[in-house]
Design a protein around this motif. Sequence first.
Motif: not given
Length: 69
Positions: A20-26, A28-36
């Motif tokens: 989660w730290t890597m997702i937030v720092l980069l 990429q939250q929107c991309r994660f939600k789209a592909l979760d």
Amino acid sequence: MILVSSSRELFGEDLNWAGWTMIVLLGQQCRFKALDFCHHILRVQRVDGKDENVKGINLKRMVDQIRTF
């Protein structure tokens, strides 16, 4: 020799926090939600309400694990 059956037993919640730290720092939250895919399974299970085995996979157990995260 200690046998560990899952990465969660070995690393605890640290692996989740690191991801989660890597997702937030980069950013990429929107991309994660789209592909979760896990939350897609959870939403589908809420609609159809099936708690049976499908091709050897226990849906109730899988959904319960998704809810804990």
